[in-house]
Design an enzyme around this catalytic site. Structure first.
Site, PDB file in Angstrom:
ATOM      1  N   GLY B  68       0.656  -1.200   0.081  1.00 19.01           N
ATOM      2  CA  GLY B  68      -0.081  -0.098  -0.095  1.00 19.01           C
ATOM      3  C   GLY B  68       0.800   1.345   0.055  1.00 19.01           C
ATOM      4  O   GLY B  68       2.116   1.086   0.162  1.00 19.01           O
ATOM      5  N   ASP B 188     -14.421   2.294   7.490  1.00 18.64           N
ATOM      6  CA  ASP B 188     -14.092   2.119   6.016  1.00 18.64           C
ATOM      7  C   ASP B 188     -14.763   0.677   5.661  1.00 18.64           C
ATOM      8  O   ASP B 188     -13.740  -0.067   5.057  1.00 18.64           O
ATOM      9  CB  ASP B 188     -12.451   2.017   5.930  1.00 18.64           C
ATOM     10  CG  ASP B 188     -12.037   2.087   4.650  1.00 18.64           C
ATOM     11  OD1 ASP B 188     -12.731   2.499   3.736  1.00 18.64           O
ATOM     12  OD2 ASP B 188     -10.920   2.087   4.274  1.00 18.64           O
TER      13      ASP B 188
END
Lengths: 331, 343
Positions: B68, B188
């Site tokens: 990421g 999220d």
């Protein structure tokens, strides 16, 4: 951002990779380096792999051997996808990846709400709002081309061409202003509100911190054998960028100006000329070019170069804008 | 980003083949090995008293599972336990205080939520490079986004039928209800953060944006956050566009409560029933759609959606959190009622 559409990585043989950023990856024997080598022939700070507008580069900092594709290099060279880098006992591969892979569309998007409750989004910059038919968003009672919005590094700025009230404060035409999510702008009696916005990628998580006050909260200038790394935290997370010699010197003077000036004060051009360029007189243009490039450097890492490096009204001096109580460190 | 290993062809990653414990030296932390070695086991270290292991003695890097922008997930062998674990490492933000704080809090929140749907954490520390890391169970399975894609693409033999997915979705809602009771809002939730195991497991991944409510807002054993010094400031937008509630998208931090997660659950349920995402298009269009939509009906996109589930979606997707369905459990209850009434 740098090299749009791609991210760049340094890959190690064991499957680990580190991302190359504008702040760079420092390679050497010092424990403070981002990539450590145990080779006794390497310097404590041997090389810096960093990203500029055109892609990744390597700058040699120490005396040990640094080779790219088997060829020893001396100063600063561009790197290519698949390139093999050898520093001391390390053999590293430069790899390029599609930045959008799994990350979605990372362009900045802003949503405006008009007085009648209408919602409009825009992702182009500049975006003009006014009463003219050729404005991007027409607000009937407003003069033509009243406001120009610009998205810079994920932040929103407005340049008013008429007097405007921003969150109740009057702003004169021609004075660019930084906006926040939730800001209200009124021209006369009619207003618009910034509902939301920022780099809202599709499919990927975003974490856009609010930024209430302009200026940096934390600045550290890390001197390297060549140039330096500037670490800045303004609204969000800390960002770092590698600065070549003269840009580094320029920032150093702003952060540690000659007494009685202090960090954050306006530093007169004469002081900057003498300390950055030596005794040799340097025209205004040279200073402006350097300032322009520094601002671009800051923009590239998502900071606001115009906000952080401010010219005095009427010119003649420059300052690094700091918040109250900001931490400044030169090492 | 999630700790995911997927085998594309077989869809589910099978259990790794049985491996014999390593014959190399190993020892549990600070323990004394006082049992007699089993004849079937490999030889243990000569010493019977060992101290703590350093990082490299304990963990062996086997590969990288995911990258990421801020963190990466590595697959490691946890030598004392002879098990494979996922190690999340914070990178490229070595001195960004808020990033480090969020990372540590993610590990703490995940570590304190003791529920079958929350991936257990094992260890939190700083590796020899100075990077923060935490280790957790390595979970394998099929992500919900892939399972939904199979359904919407009309795969001949999808891994999960709609009915199976609804059953798992109900479990997911109960896991969120548990987190909400303990005062944690995930913030999220989206299909790519949900993992479905082959043996009935459901995992909620990536608690990095979780919001910890005040102790008085928790209904059961509040999470020990120990991070009151930092809170998300008003105007911050955290989440994923297309799944985040309107109040999240507008950065109205104080209005983001457990009902923001209810909205995200509603958006995922909508996608399951309608076979397409609630909000489609570019980020600009999705942002507008998220702000303009007040309740949404999957029946308007696809015929045959049961009326009860259609109404459930609508109630979960109300723009005003006060008018929105009150809890994740209410979604689970409605789905269970539907499943028990149907064929």
């Amino acid at each position: 951002m740098t090299a749009p559409g791609f991210t760049w990585w340094l890959r190690f043989g064991d499957g680990v990779a580190k991302r190359i950023t504008p702040g760079g990856l420092l390679i050497g024997r010092s424990p403070q380096c981002d990539v450590l080598t145990r080779s006794p022939t390497s310097s404590r700070r041997q090389a810096l792999v960093y990203l500029d507008e055109s892609g990744p580069r390597i700058a040699v900092m120490g005396r040990g051997t640094v080779a790219v594709g088997g060829r020893a290099i001396e100063l600063d060279e561009p790197l290519e996808d698949g390139g093999r880098l050898e520093v001391g006992d390390l053999s590293l591969e430069v790899a390029r990846e599609d930045a959008n892979e799994g990350a979605g569309d990372r362009s900045a998007v802003w949503v405006l709400e008009t007085a009648d409750g209408g919602l409009f989004s825009f992702s182009t910059s500049p975006f003009r709002v006014g009463g003219a038919a050729d404005d991007d968003l027409r607000v009937e009672p407003w003069p033509e081309h009243a406001l120009t919005f610009r998205s810079i590094g994920g932040r929103l700025e407005v340049e008013p061409h008429v007097e405007v009230s921003i969150d109740g404060a009057r702003v004169a035409p021609g004075e660019p202003q930084r906006l926040r999510r939730g800001s209200t702008l009124a021209v006369g009696e009619v207003g618009v509100r910034i509902v939301t916005g920022g780099e809202l990628g599709t499919g990927s998580t975003v974490a856009l911190e609010a930024d209430a006050e302009p200026g940096a909260r934390y600045v550290r200038l890390e001197f390297l054998p060549r140039g330096g790394r500037l670490h800045v935290r303004a609204g969000g997370d800390e960002q770092a960028i590698y600065l070549t010699d003269r840009r580094c010197d320029f920032i150093a003077v702003l952060l540690r100006p000659p007494p009685p000036l202090a960090a954050g004060d306006f530093v007169p051009d004469e002081q900057l000329w003498s300390r950055v360029w030596g005794k040799q007189p340097s025209g205004k243009k040279t200073l402006h070019v350097l300032l322009h490039r520094l601002r671009k450097d800051l923009d590239r890492v998502g900071l606001d170069g115009n906000e952080l490096l401010e010219r005095a009204e009427g010119g003649g001096a420059t300052r690094f804008v700091l918040r109250d109580g900001a931490h400044v460190d030169l090492d | 980003m999630v700790a995911v290993a997927e085998e594309r062809d077989a869809r589910f990653e099978r259990e790794p083949r049985v491996r014999l414990p390593s014959t190399e030296t190993w020892a549990p932390f600070g323990s004394t090995l006082d049992e007699e070695p089993d004849a079937a086991e490999p030889a243990r270290p000569a010493t019977d008293s060992v101290g703590p292991l350093d990082f490299h003695e304990r963990y062996e890097l086997l590969g990288t599972l995911a990258y990421g922008s801020m963190a990466e997930i590595r697959l490691c062998k946890d030598r004392p336990f002879a098990r494979e674990v996922a190690m999340k490492v914070l990178r490229n933000a070595p001195s960004a205080r808020s990033a480090r704080w969020r990372f540590v809090r993610e590990a703490r929140v995940q570590g304190q939520l003791s529920h079958p749907a929350v991936v257990p954490t094992y260890d939190l520390g700083i590796d020899p490079s100075g990077d923060l890391y935490f280790t957790m169970k390595w979970v394998r399975g099929l992500r919900l986004d892939r399972a939904l894609a199979e359904l919407s693409e009309g795969a001949e033999r999808p891994a999960f039928s709609e009915r199976q997915l609804l059953s798992r979705f109900s479990q997911l809602c109960l896991a969120l209800e548990y987190a909400h009771c303990r005062g944690v809002v995930h913030r999220d939730l989206k299909p790519s953060n949900i993992m479905l195991g082959e043996f009935g497991e459901v995992y909620v991944l990536d608690w990095g944006l979780a919001k910890v409510l005040t102790e008085s807002q928790a209904r059961y054993e509040p999470i020990d956050d120990a991070s009151g010094a930092m809170r998300t400031s008003d105007g911050s937008v955290l989440g994923t566009i297309g799944y985040m509630a309107p109040e999240q998208l507008q950065g109205e931090v104080d209005r983001v409560t457990t009902r923001a997660d209810v909205y995200s659950l509603g958006a995922m349920l909508f996608e399951l029933l309608a076979r397409e995402p609630l909000h489609r298009g570019s980020a600009a269009i999705q942002a507008l759609s998220s702000l303009k939509t007040d309740g949404a009906s999957p029946r308007e996109r696809r015929e045959g959606v049961p009326e009860g589930l259609d109404e459930l979606c609508f109630a979960a997707l109300r723009a005003d959190p006060e008018q929105r369905l009150e809890s994740a459990k209410a979604i689970a209850d409605a789905i269970d009622a539907h499943l028990s009434s149907g064929p």
